[in-house]
Write a protein that holds these residues in place. Structure first.
Motif, PDB file in Angstrom:
ATOM      1  N   LEU A   1       2.091  11.466  -9.447  1.00 56.24           N
ATOM      2  CA  LEU A   1       2.529  11.030 -10.768  1.00 56.24           C
ATOM      3  C   LEU A   1       2.659  12.218 -11.716  1.00 56.24           C
ATOM      4  CD1 LEU A   1       3.240   8.885 -12.836  1.00 56.24           C
ATOM      5  CD2 LEU A   1       0.805   8.383 -13.101  1.00 56.24           C
ATOM      6  N   GLU A   2       1.675  13.101 -11.701  1.00 52.40           N
ATOM      7  CA  GLU A   2       1.714  14.257 -12.594  1.00 52.40           C
ATOM      8  C   GLU A   2       2.903  15.154 -12.273  1.00 52.40           C
ATOM      9  OE1 GLU A   2       1.208  18.052 -14.343  1.00 52.40           O
ATOM     10  OE2 GLU A   2       1.048  17.725 -12.193  1.00 52.40           O
ATOM     11  N   ALA A   3       3.200  15.341 -10.994  1.00 53.90           N
ATOM     12  CA  ALA A   3       4.327  16.189 -10.585  1.00 53.90           C
ATOM     13  C   ALA A   3       5.654  15.595 -11.038  1.00 53.90           C
ATOM     14  CB  ALA A   3       4.318  16.380  -9.072  1.00 53.90           C
ATOM     15  N   TRP A   4       5.813  14.279 -10.881  1.00 55.91           N
ATOM     16  CA  TRP A   4       7.043  13.624 -11.337  1.00 55.91           C
ATOM     17  C   TRP A   4       7.176  13.698 -12.850  1.00 55.91           C
ATOM     18  CZ3 TRP A   4       5.597   9.011  -7.763  1.00 55.91           C
ATOM     19  CH2 TRP A   4       6.083   9.251  -6.463  1.00 55.91           C
ATOM     20  N   ALA A   5       6.068  13.517 -13.555  1.00 57.04           N
ATOM     21  CA  ALA A   5       6.091  13.589 -15.013  1.00 57.04           C
ATOM     22  C   ALA A   5       6.478  14.995 -15.469  1.00 57.04           C
ATOM     23  CB  ALA A   5       4.725  13.195 -15.588  1.00 57.04           C
TER      24      ALA A   5
ATOM     25  N   TYR B   1       0.804  -1.219   0.000  1.00 60.97           N
ATOM     26  CA  TYR B   1       0.000   0.000   0.000  1.00 60.97           C
ATOM     27  C   TYR B   1       0.842   1.276   0.000  1.00 60.97           C
ATOM     28  CZ  TYR B   1      -3.230   3.629   1.510  1.00 60.97           C
ATOM     29  OH  TYR B   1      -3.952   4.792   1.594  1.00 60.97           O
ATOM     30  N   ALA B   2       1.926   1.296   0.719  1.00 64.67           N
ATOM     31  CA  ALA B   2       2.751   2.501   0.809  1.00 64.67           C
ATOM     32  C   ALA B   2       3.336   2.906  -0.539  1.00 64.67           C
ATOM     33  CB  ALA B   2       3.874   2.293   1.822  1.00 64.67           C
ATOM     34  N   LYS B   3       3.409   1.962  -1.477  1.00 69.12           N
ATOM     35  CA  LYS B   3       3.976   2.250  -2.799  1.00 69.12           C
ATOM     36  C   LYS B   3       2.931   2.705  -3.815  1.00 69.12           C
ATOM     37  CE  LYS B   3       8.023  -0.788  -2.557  1.00 69.12           C
ATOM     38  NZ  LYS B   3       8.734  -1.924  -3.202  1.00 69.12           N
ATOM     39  N   PHE B   4       1.654   2.692  -3.432  1.00 69.05           N
ATOM     40  CA  PHE B   4       0.627   3.206  -4.336  1.00 69.05           C
ATOM     41  C   PHE B   4       0.873   4.703  -4.559  1.00 69.05           C
ATOM     42  CE2 PHE B   4      -2.857  -0.146  -3.184  1.00 69.05           C
ATOM     43  CZ  PHE B   4      -2.050  -1.134  -3.725  1.00 69.05           C
ATOM     44  N   ILE B   5       0.427   5.218  -5.702  1.00 69.31           N
ATOM     45  CA  ILE B   5       0.794   6.567  -6.138  1.00 69.31           C
ATOM     46  C   ILE B   5      -0.449   7.401  -6.446  1.00 69.31           C
ATOM     47  CG2 ILE B   5       2.035   7.895  -7.907  1.00 69.31           C
ATOM     48  CD1 ILE B   5       3.785   5.330  -8.313  1.00 69.31           C
ATOM     49  N   ARG B   6      -0.559   8.540  -5.812  1.00 67.57           N
ATOM     50  CA  ARG B   6      -1.669   9.440  -6.111  1.00 67.57           C
ATOM     51  C   ARG B   6      -1.446  10.098  -7.477  1.00 67.57           C
ATOM     52  NH1 ARG B   6      -0.908  11.117  -0.430  1.00 67.57           N
ATOM     53  NH2 ARG B   6      -2.581  10.164   0.809  1.00 67.57           N
ATOM     54  N   PRO B   7      -2.528  10.396  -8.210  1.00 66.12           N
ATOM     55  CA  PRO B   7      -2.388  11.058  -9.511  1.00 66.12           C
ATOM     56  C   PRO B   7      -1.599  12.360  -9.442  1.00 66.12           C
ATOM     57  CG  PRO B   7      -4.606  10.199  -9.265  1.00 66.12           C
ATOM     58  CD  PRO B   7      -3.932  10.007  -7.945  1.00 66.12           C
ATOM     59  N   SER B   8      -1.774  13.106  -8.376  1.00 64.81           N
ATOM     60  CA  SER B   8      -1.041  14.370  -8.233  1.00 64.81           C
ATOM     61  C   SER B   8       0.461  14.135  -8.138  1.00 64.81           C
ATOM     62  CB  SER B   8      -1.528  15.135  -6.998  1.00 64.81           C
ATOM     63  OG  SER B   8      -1.361  14.355  -5.824  1.00 64.81           O
TER      64      SER B   8
END
Length: 234
Positions: free
Chosen positions: A189-193, A180-187
């Motif tokens: 992911l978008e910031a890293w992208a 669970y700790a490795k799940f990623i919020r869309p915000s």
């Protein structure tokens, strides 16, 4: 490479022989694959004639499907046992794909800006540093090219459905597949992208129906979701 979780590699290597069993432990992956491929094909304006890399390809389920749609498909993974299964299945199916045991970061250094499309599906939640993989994907794609990510949102609903429901109760996914700790919020992911030089074009949810054994793309991003990004043409 430092961006490797040895336990994850062992886990997926142990599943290698069952990648292509549509009624086995990887059945859910087979069920969602048609929806994933349709989404990618529509998002990038068709796959025919394009050079595509499938980052974290596992046994090649997505890689082969991309090749069937006309792409020149390359699959990369760090679980050699899974790659051997992918190669063997390719010989049986007659679908030509290239498979390499190499990290995304290493391939990006070796062959920058060499792919029209980069796919990284259900992989980011399995590495210690997802931002590093995202940066590598941005480096791999040609200017103006497309990158498609998919991963799992981090919230109570995703924990209940993906870990408690899918793994512990229903057995739809092998136990230990997700943390669970490795799940990623869309915000996130978008910031890293964005930091990697990618622009988020579209964000869509993917809902899996285990009774119908199929998946659909929609607006519910509470659990599984996809993000289509594009690299600046400049």
């Amino acid at each position: 490479m430092s961006n490797v979780d040895a336990a994850e590699i062992r886990h997926f290597s142990s599943l290698a022989s069952r990648w292509w069993d549509p009624r086995g432990e990887m059945a859910a992956l087979h069920h969602i694959n048609p929806a994933r491929v349709r989404y990618i094909e529509n998002a990038v304006g068709g796959l025919r004639g394009k050079r595509v890399v499938d980052v974290g390809c596992g046994g090649g389920i997505l890689t082969e499907a991309l090749a069937v749609r006309g792409a020149t498909a390359v699959g990369i993974d760090l679980a050699e046992a899974s790659l051997e299964v992918a190669r063997l299945h390719g010989l049986e199916s007659g679908i030509k794909c290239e498979y390499r045991c190499i990290a995304s970061e290493a391939l990006a250094d070796e062959a920058p800006a060499s792919f029209d499309v980069v796919c990284c599906l259900e992989m980011l939640e399995h590495v210690p540093d997802p931002a590093s993989v995202i940066a590598a994907c941005a480096k791999l794609v040609k200017p103006g090219g497309d990158v498609v990510f998919s991963t799992i949102n981090r919230n109570p609903k995703s924990y209940a459905l993906m870990i408690v429901g899918a793994e512990l109760i229903a057995g739809l996914v092998p136990r230990g597949t997700h943390e669970y700790a490795k799940f990623i919020r869309p915000s996130e992911l978008e910031a890293w992208a964005r930091a990697a030089g990618l622009t988020a074009v579209e964000l869509r949810g993917m809902r899996y129906n285990p009774l119908l054994k199929s998946a659909s793309i929609g607006n519910d991003m509470d659990v599984n979701y996809l993000m289509h990004c594009r690299r600046d043409a400049a």
